[in-house]
Enzyme design. Structure first.
Site, PDB file in Angstrom:
ATOM      1  N   GLY A   1       0.819  -1.200   0.000  1.00 48.09           N
ATOM      2  CA  GLY A   1       0.000   0.000   0.000  1.00 48.09           C
ATOM      3  C   GLY A   1       0.854   1.251   0.000  1.00 48.09           C
ATOM      4  N   GLY A   2       0.841   1.964  -1.121  1.00 49.58           N
ATOM      5  CA  GLY A   2       1.647   3.169  -1.251  1.00 49.58           C
ATOM      6  C   GLY A   2       0.828   4.430  -1.124  1.00 49.58           C
TER       7      GLY A   2
ATOM      8  N   ILE B   1      -1.006   6.181   4.843  1.00 50.09           N
ATOM      9  CA  ILE B   1      -0.545   5.424   6.007  1.00 50.09           C
ATOM     10  C   ILE B   1       0.751   4.692   5.693  1.00 50.09           C
ATOM     11  CG2 ILE B   1      -1.082   3.483   7.540  1.00 50.09           C
ATOM     12  CD1 ILE B   1      -4.019   4.308   7.384  1.00 50.09           C
ATOM     13  N   GLY B   2       0.795   4.036   4.541  1.00 50.50           N
ATOM     14  CA  GLY B   2       1.972   3.269   4.166  1.00 50.50           C
ATOM     15  C   GLY B   2       3.217   4.124   4.046  1.00 50.50           C
ATOM     16  N   LEU B   3       3.088   5.322   3.463  1.00 53.59           N
ATOM     17  CA  LEU B   3       4.257   6.173   3.260  1.00 53.59           C
ATOM     18  C   LEU B   3       4.786   6.739   4.568  1.00 53.59           C
ATOM     19  CD1 LEU B   3       3.517   8.130  -0.035  1.00 53.59           C
ATOM     20  CD2 LEU B   3       4.326   5.799   0.316  1.00 53.59           C
TER      21      LEU B   3
ATOM     22  N   HIS C   1       9.583  37.725   7.359  1.00 56.83           N
ATOM     23  CA  HIS C   1      10.846  37.210   6.814  1.00 56.83           C
ATOM     24  C   HIS C   1      11.799  36.933   7.966  1.00 56.83           C
ATOM     25  CE1 HIS C   1      14.330  36.822   4.142  1.00 56.83           C
ATOM     26  NE2 HIS C   1      14.978  37.541   5.049  1.00 56.83           N
TER      27      HIS C   1
END
Length: 465
Positions: free
Chosen positions: A179-180, A183-185, A444
């Site tokens: 599963g990519g 959750i998988g990543l 900045h």
């Protein structure tokens, strides 16, 4: 159990998640007698096995990565000993316990909330069985969430889910992830940074396929740059336990049969609604083809007096959408009845490093719309703050409706993307002209100061039929 005396309440809530808990307190504030039924741990997925524990792991993994890469910023690279996963888990458990215990204490103190630690399911439209207790109420609120989906061919394999992976006390030697997507990543990068070898197997031709192709490609390069092996176009056939430990995943990669061997397997192939666990047919409830409870814009089901909130209704799969469900329902019950589910704008974050923040449309969706679109993108490497931190991967992009001048969507893949997306989201909710944000003066040096510069570069984008 059928002969048990019914206990009568003003309302029953099935599930103690991010919509059910605040709803219980809101009902109690009105002096309504509430039954809160929970089969697992109070707090639901987010507190116990989702947001809270996983982001604690993300933080630990980030620290390990910073130590390993300290020399890039002119700091002699210190030695990083092997990560003690048990220590990482202990930290996570303490953080989870604070949230969980605080919630439980609050519930116990509220005299109008009665808790039932048991599986709850319908006997009829106004009656719930909760263990040995039979409860009845004129209003029933369903907040039962989702659970990991287990794909065919892996039922008999020694697999892990996002829940059981968080209970490991020793690092996997080689974590194979099927599963990519989101959750998988997240877990892939976490465990790679903690010291495991990691392989991602994805059936689609690219990772996080709901995102635009360019974002998917950039994410893949980010993960691969950290040593994560990515196998897309991988049609997984089955998984097998190896006789001497570990497992093998057999797959078909672009017509070529391959296999991946690992010590541990994480199944991250999506989630399914828990509606099927509460016997919806007994109440006459309608469930869609994916198993989610059907609700209208006010979270009402097809049965009068029954409502569904949170992930189980398919209207959103995030903590913030679950909580918004609660806010909609509270407004309908006790407010001016003006709020509805369709008020919200899609937004979420992927907590890789760098993170991905999304709000509203992406480019693919914009091209298919009938709107006149203005579009701009800029590389994170063009912002001083990112260069100073030596974290220049990713980009920022924005989509504007040329007719109304309102921002329709934004994507930020880069340092601080999970926080920066909130600037775009605020502008979208306020329906301000993009020129107002374009002409704003941002602090900045920050990454946010890229936003006005980005908006100065919007140009017409051709639409697609």
């Amino acid at each position: 159990m059928k002969d048990a005396k019914k206990q009568t309440f003003d309302a029953i809530i099935i599930g103690s998640g991010q919509a059910g808990n605040p709803l219980a307190f809101a009902l109690a504030e009105q002096n309504l007698n509430v039954a809160l039924v929970e089969k697992g741990k109070f707090g639901g997925t987010c507190v116990n096995t989702g947001c809270t524990p996983t982001k604690a792991y993300v933080a630990s993994a980030r620290r390990a990565w910073e130590i390993k890469n300290a020399s890039d910023l002119g700091i002699p690279n210190p030695k990083l000993d092997k990560i003690d996963l048990q220590k990482v888990k202990e930290r996570k458990d303490k953080i989870v316990a604070v949230s969980h215990n605080g919630l439980v204490q609050g519930i116990r103190k509220e005299k109008w909330i009665n808790t039932f630690q048991a599986k709850g399911y319908f006997l009829d439209p106004t009656t719930i069985q909760a263990g040995s207790a039979i409860l009845t109420a004129p209003k029933i609120f369903i907040n039962v969430g989702t659970r990991p989906r287990i794909p065919d061919g892996f039922e008999d394999v020694n697999y892990l889910t996002n829940e059981s992976l968080l209970e490991l006390e020793e690092l996997p030697d080689h974590l194979v992830i099927i599963g990519g997507s989101y959750i998988g990543l997240e877990f892939a990068q976490i465990f790679r940074r903690l010291g495991s070898k990691v392989t991602i197997i994805e059936m689609s031709d690219r990772l996080i396929s709901k995102e635009d192709p360019d974002i998917s490609d950039r994410m893949r390069k980010i993960l691969e740059s950290e040593g994560i092996n990515v196998l897309c176009n991988s049609h997984c056939l089955e998984g097998k336990n190896n006789p001497n430990g570990g497992l093998t995943v057999l797959m078909n990669c672009g017509g070529e049969k391959k296999q991946a061997l690992g010590s541990h397997l994480l199944l991250a192939t999506g989630r399914k609604s828990n509606i099927d666990l509460i016997n919806p047919l007994a109440a006459g409830l309608e469930v869609d083809e994916k198993g989610f409870m059907q609700v209208n814009d006010l979270l009402e089901t097809s049965v009068k007096g029954i409502y569904a909130l949170g992930d189980c209704n398919g209207k959103g799969v995030f903590t913030h959408t679950s909580y918004h469900d609660f806010e909609v329902l509270k407004n309908q019950l006790f407010g001016n009845k003006a709020r509805k589910v369709s008020d919200r704008i899609l937004n979420y974050a992927l907590y890789t490093d760098p993170p991905l923040g999304r709000a509203g449309m992406n480019i693919s969706q914009a091209k298919k719309s009938n709107k006149k679109i203005l579009y701009a993108e800029m590389e994170m490497s063009q912002i001083n703050r990112a260069r100073e931190k030596d974290e220049t991967k990713g980009k920022m992009e924005v989509i504007v409706d040329a007719s109304t001048e309102q921002i329709l969507g934004a994507t930020v893949l880069g340092i601080g993307g999970d926080e920066i997306i909130g600037v775009f989201l605020t502008a979208m909710y306020s329906k301000m002209s993009y020129k107002t944000l374009m002409n704003s003066v941002q602090t900045h040096p920050t990454v946010t100061e890229l936003i006005p510069t980005l908006l100065q570069q919007v140009k017409p984008l051709k639409s697609e039929s």
